[in-house]
Design an enzyme around this catalytic site. Sequence first.
Site, PDB file in Angstrom:
ATOM      1  N   CYS A 154       0.818  -1.219   0.000  1.00 59.15           N
ATOM      2  CA  CYS A 154       0.000   0.000   0.000  1.00 59.15           C
ATOM      3  C   CYS A 154       0.850   1.267   0.000  1.00 59.15           C
ATOM      4  O   CYS A 154       2.041   1.252   0.307  1.00 59.15           O
ATOM      5  CB  CYS A 154      -0.956  -0.008   1.192  1.00 59.15           C
ATOM      6  SG  CYS A 154      -0.122   0.183   2.755  1.00 59.15           S
ATOM      7  N   CYS A 157       0.781   3.814   2.061  1.00 59.07           N
ATOM      8  CA  CYS A 157       1.319   4.269   3.352  1.00 59.07           C
ATOM      9  C   CYS A 157       2.542   3.454   3.760  1.00 59.07           C
ATOM     10  O   CYS A 157       3.396   3.951   4.501  1.00 59.07           O
ATOM     11  CB  CYS A 157       0.255   4.297   4.444  1.00 59.07           C
ATOM     12  SG  CYS A 157      -0.471   2.732   4.899  1.00 59.07           S
TER      13      CYS A 157
END
Length: 144
Positions: free
Chosen positions: A53, A55
């Site tokens: 992802c 993040c």
Amino acid sequence: MSMSFERYMLDMVQPMRDELTRLGITELRTAEEVEAQLPNAKGTALVVVNSVCGCAAGQCRPGVADALAHETTPDQLFTVFAGQDKEATAQAREYFAPYPPSSPSIALMKDGELVHFIERHQIENRSAQEIAAELTAAFDRYCN
């Protein structure tokens, strides 16, 4: 030319794995590797649950890298990759109770016991520098 999905995913995530292994972090790819390392880890151990992802890329991995430049660091460094090494990740998460599964996430253990944990929701809305600051404070507290 045809490429299997598995081969494609391995090729796509390798740079994400390399970001952590270049730092000296050992990948645990199987449940057996997790069991051989985590319960027997003497002193302090950092366990990064890696992920594909945004993040993980923008905050988690850079935050871990910054924190590992600190003068005080854990004795041992490990990573599992959520969604890729599923059994290893599930086994590592057994040591992170009472926290629910979260990826990315960062665990600090001392003598096999969880002492500090950063969940995804604490990563995705913070900067890499803020994550590094939290980690270095935990290193100073538990790694001396």
